[in-house]
Design a protein around this motif. Structure first.
Motif, PDB file in Angstrom:
ATOM      1  N   GLY A  66       0.563  -1.186  -0.124  1.00 45.84           N
ATOM      2  CA  GLY A  66       0.027   0.058  -0.048  1.00 45.84           C
ATOM      3  C   GLY A  66       0.847   1.202  -0.165  1.00 45.84           C
ATOM      4  N   LEU A  67       2.129   1.249  -0.562  1.00 43.80           N
ATOM      5  CA  LEU A  67       2.990   2.470  -0.363  1.00 43.80           C
ATOM      6  C   LEU A  67       2.564   3.155  -1.617  1.00 43.80           C
ATOM      7  CD1 LEU A  67       5.629   3.823   0.425  1.00 43.80           C
ATOM      8  CD2 LEU A  67       6.910   2.566  -1.208  1.00 43.80           C
ATOM      9  N   VAL A  68       2.582   4.591  -1.324  1.00 50.25           N
ATOM     10  CA  VAL A  68       1.985   5.588  -2.152  1.00 50.25           C
ATOM     11  C   VAL A  68       3.020   6.085  -2.894  1.00 50.25           C
ATOM     12  CG1 VAL A  68       0.971   7.983  -2.558  1.00 50.25           C
ATOM     13  CG2 VAL A  68      -0.314   6.276  -1.165  1.00 50.25           C
ATOM     14  N   HIS A  69       3.092   6.225  -4.326  1.00 50.11           N
ATOM     15  CA  HIS A  69       4.225   6.757  -4.962  1.00 50.11           C
ATOM     16  C   HIS A  69       4.709   8.200  -4.696  1.00 50.11           C
ATOM     17  CE1 HIS A  69       6.559   8.407  -8.571  1.00 50.11           C
ATOM     18  NE2 HIS A  69       6.820   7.239  -8.819  1.00 50.11           N
ATOM     19  N   GLY A  70       5.778   8.418  -4.188  1.00 54.85           N
ATOM     20  CA  GLY A  70       6.317   9.942  -4.158  1.00 54.85           C
ATOM     21  C   GLY A  70       5.915  10.940  -4.759  1.00 54.85           C
ATOM     22  N   GLY A  71       5.620  10.621  -6.191  1.00 53.20           N
ATOM     23  CA  GLY A  71       5.233  11.662  -7.058  1.00 53.20           C
ATOM     24  C   GLY A  71       3.963  12.343  -6.724  1.00 53.20           C
ATOM     25  N   PHE A  72       2.856  11.641  -6.098  1.00 51.93           N
ATOM     26  CA  PHE A  72       1.704  12.154  -5.791  1.00 51.93           C
ATOM     27  C   PHE A  72       1.892  12.981  -4.676  1.00 51.93           C
ATOM     28  CE2 PHE A  72       0.454   8.258  -7.882  1.00 51.93           C
ATOM     29  CZ  PHE A  72      -0.335   8.634  -8.924  1.00 51.93           C
ATOM     30  N   THR A  73       2.852  12.797  -3.561  1.00 49.13           N
ATOM     31  CA  THR A  73       3.126  13.771  -2.679  1.00 49.13           C
ATOM     32  C   THR A  73       3.773  14.777  -2.887  1.00 49.13           C
ATOM     33  OG1 THR A  73       3.572  11.775  -1.364  1.00 49.13           O
ATOM     34  CG2 THR A  73       4.605  13.720  -0.262  1.00 49.13           C
ATOM     35  N   PHE A  74       4.549  14.578  -3.898  1.00 53.42           N
ATOM     36  CA  PHE A  74       5.260  15.776  -4.576  1.00 53.42           C
ATOM     37  C   PHE A  74       4.174  16.732  -5.096  1.00 53.42           C
ATOM     38  CE2 PHE A  74       7.268  18.512  -7.778  1.00 53.42           C
ATOM     39  CZ  PHE A  74       8.318  18.778  -7.006  1.00 53.42           C
ATOM     40  N   ALA A  75       3.357  16.209  -6.087  1.00 57.29           N
ATOM     41  CA  ALA A  75       2.386  16.908  -6.749  1.00 57.29           C
ATOM     42  C   ALA A  75       1.393  17.811  -5.842  1.00 57.29           C
ATOM     43  CB  ALA A  75       1.580  15.820  -7.793  1.00 57.29           C
ATOM     44  N   ALA A  76       1.077  17.284  -4.730  1.00 62.22           N
ATOM     45  CA  ALA A  76       0.198  18.087  -3.558  1.00 62.22           C
ATOM     46  C   ALA A  76       1.064  19.120  -3.150  1.00 62.22           C
ATOM     47  CB  ALA A  76      -0.445  17.028  -2.675  1.00 62.22           C
ATOM     48  N   CYS A  97      13.580  18.874  -1.925  1.00 69.15           N
ATOM     49  CA  CYS A  97      12.398  18.371  -0.916  1.00 69.15           C
ATOM     50  C   CYS A  97      13.021  17.198  -0.056  1.00 69.15           C
ATOM     51  CB  CYS A  97      11.341  17.743  -1.820  1.00 69.15           C
ATOM     52  SG  CYS A  97      10.608  18.917  -2.984  1.00 69.15           S
ATOM     53  N   ARG A  98      12.365  16.834   0.852  1.00 68.35           N
ATOM     54  CA  ARG A  98      12.943  15.636   1.787  1.00 68.35           C
ATOM     55  C   ARG A  98      11.270  15.017   1.916  1.00 68.35           C
ATOM     56  NH1 ARG A  98      14.825  19.888   2.572  1.00 68.35           N
ATOM     57  NH2 ARG A  98      13.947  21.069   4.139  1.00 68.35           N
ATOM     58  N   PHE A  99      11.622  13.619   1.690  1.00 68.29           N
ATOM     59  CA  PHE A  99      10.356  12.640   1.962  1.00 68.29           C
ATOM     60  C   PHE A  99      10.828  12.084   3.310  1.00 68.29           C
ATOM     61  CE2 PHE A  99      10.485  13.552  -2.626  1.00 68.29           C
ATOM     62  CZ  PHE A  99       9.128  13.559  -2.864  1.00 68.29           C
ATOM     63  N   LEU A 100      10.269  12.508   4.305  1.00 71.60           N
ATOM     64  CA  LEU A 100      10.573  12.331   5.819  1.00 71.60           C
ATOM     65  C   LEU A 100       9.967  10.679   6.285  1.00 71.60           C
ATOM     66  CD1 LEU A 100      10.384  15.710   6.991  1.00 71.60           C
ATOM     67  CD2 LEU A 100      12.222  14.664   6.495  1.00 71.60           C
ATOM     68  N   SER A 101       8.748  10.403   5.861  1.00 68.27           N
ATOM     69  CA  SER A 101       8.174   9.386   6.333  1.00 68.27           C
ATOM     70  C   SER A 101       7.211   8.912   5.099  1.00 68.27           C
ATOM     71  CB  SER A 101       7.299   9.648   7.548  1.00 68.27           C
ATOM     72  OG  SER A 101       6.732   8.522   7.763  1.00 68.27           O
ATOM     73  N   HIS A 126       7.986  27.633   1.304  1.00 68.46           N
ATOM     74  CA  HIS A 126       8.397  26.521   2.221  1.00 68.46           C
ATOM     75  C   HIS A 126       6.888  25.771   2.301  1.00 68.46           C
ATOM     76  CE1 HIS A 126      10.180  24.440   5.631  1.00 68.46           C
ATOM     77  NE2 HIS A 126       9.113  24.428   5.900  1.00 68.46           N
ATOM     78  N   VAL A 127       7.199  24.327   2.162  1.00 69.95           N
ATOM     79  CA  VAL A 127       5.865  23.482   2.169  1.00 69.95           C
ATOM     80  C   VAL A 127       6.227  22.382   3.287  1.00 69.95           C
ATOM     81  CG1 VAL A 127       4.273  22.095   0.967  1.00 69.95           C
ATOM     82  CG2 VAL A 127       5.283  24.023  -0.332  1.00 69.95           C
ATOM     83  N   ASP A 133      -0.010  13.778  13.053  1.00 72.64           N
ATOM     84  CA  ASP A 133       0.940  14.595  13.549  1.00 72.64           C
ATOM     85  C   ASP A 133       2.435  14.404  13.480  1.00 72.64           C
ATOM     86  OD1 ASP A 133       1.200  12.321  15.050  1.00 72.64           O
ATOM     87  OD2 ASP A 133       1.223  13.268  17.101  1.00 72.64           O
ATOM     88  N   ILE A 134       2.540  13.585  12.031  1.00 72.16           N
ATOM     89  CA  ILE A 134       3.727  13.021  11.493  1.00 72.16           C
ATOM     90  C   ILE A 134       4.179  13.835  10.543  1.00 72.16           C
ATOM     91  CG2 ILE A 134       5.059  10.999  10.708  1.00 72.16           C
ATOM     92  CD1 ILE A 134       2.786   9.344  12.073  1.00 72.16           C
ATOM     93  N   LYS A 135       5.351  14.410  10.417  1.00 75.29           N
ATOM     94  CA  LYS A 135       5.677  15.249   9.335  1.00 75.29           C
ATOM     95  C   LYS A 135       6.327  14.347   8.436  1.00 75.29           C
ATOM     96  CE  LYS A 135       8.485  19.231  10.077  1.00 75.29           C
ATOM     97  NZ  LYS A 135       9.457  19.949   9.870  1.00 75.29           N
ATOM     98  N   VAL A 136       5.765  14.193   7.152  1.00 73.64           N
ATOM     99  CA  VAL A 136       6.016  13.306   6.100  1.00 73.64           C
ATOM    100  C   VAL A 136       6.686  13.957   4.843  1.00 73.64           C
ATOM    101  CG1 VAL A 136       4.086  11.694   6.586  1.00 73.64           C
ATOM    102  CG2 VAL A 136       3.815  13.442   4.690  1.00 73.64           C
ATOM    103  N   PHE A 137       6.926  15.206   4.897  1.00 78.61           N
ATOM    104  CA  PHE A 137       7.373  15.968   3.542  1.00 78.61           C
ATOM    105  C   PHE A 137       7.574  17.359   4.150  1.00 78.61           C
ATOM    106  CE2 PHE A 137       7.189  18.872   0.010  1.00 78.61           C
ATOM    107  CZ  PHE A 137       7.829  18.130  -0.805  1.00 78.61           C
TER     108      PHE A 137
END
Length: 160
Positions: A66-76, A97-101, A126-127, A133-137
């Protein structure tokens, strides 16, 4: 001596007096045709600030876990950054960018974008993205505001 009670309405009006540009809601002028089911839904928009929520779906998944592709995270995150600038001719030119989780299907990630620097046409945004409460990006985006749409510019051909 009676205790003074400050209502929420009074607090809001005091805040508006101090920083009205931070509280003013504005209309989206950029990325108006973006597919919000893939790039996030705009929740809040003010001058120099945007909040976008990405609800992850199975179409975004890359494996059986169920891992989501980072491209969708980046797009948002990118959508939030461009909305914070909110100009019809804004163009992303770079990001760090940093993908933190990891993000998984079913997560709702909320991105907050704040325009930090504005000089002539350059913008730095800055995004930060959170799942609960978990910083993911976290990322720094650089954009420019052009005089007209990027596809209407006359590009110089390389004479190689």
């Amino acid at each position: 001596m009676a205790e003074e009670i400050i209502t929420e309405e009074e607090t809001e009006s005091e805040s508006e007096e101090l920083h009205p540009e931070l509280l003013e809601r504005v209309e989206l002028k950029t990325h108006q045709r973006i597919d919000q089911s893939l790039c996030g839904t705009l929740l809040e928009l003010r001058v120099g600030y945007a909040k976008v929520e990405l609800e992850t779906t199975r179409e975004m998944v890359v494996d059986e876990m169920g891992l989501v592709h980072g491209g969708f995270t980046f797009a948002a995150a990118d959508f939030a950054a461009m909305a914070a600038v909110n100009d019809p001719n804004v163009v992303l030119v770079s990001s760090e960018c940093r993908f933190l989780s990891p993000v998984k299907v079913g997560d709702r990630i909320v991105f907050e974008a704040t325009e930090l620097y504005k000089e002539a046409r350059k913008r730095n945004i800055h995004v930060v993205g959170y799942f609960e409460d978990i910083k993911v990006f976290e990322g720094e985006f650089m954009a420019v505001v052009l005089e007209r749409h990027v596809l209407k510019l006359k590009l110089v051909k390389d004479e190689a």
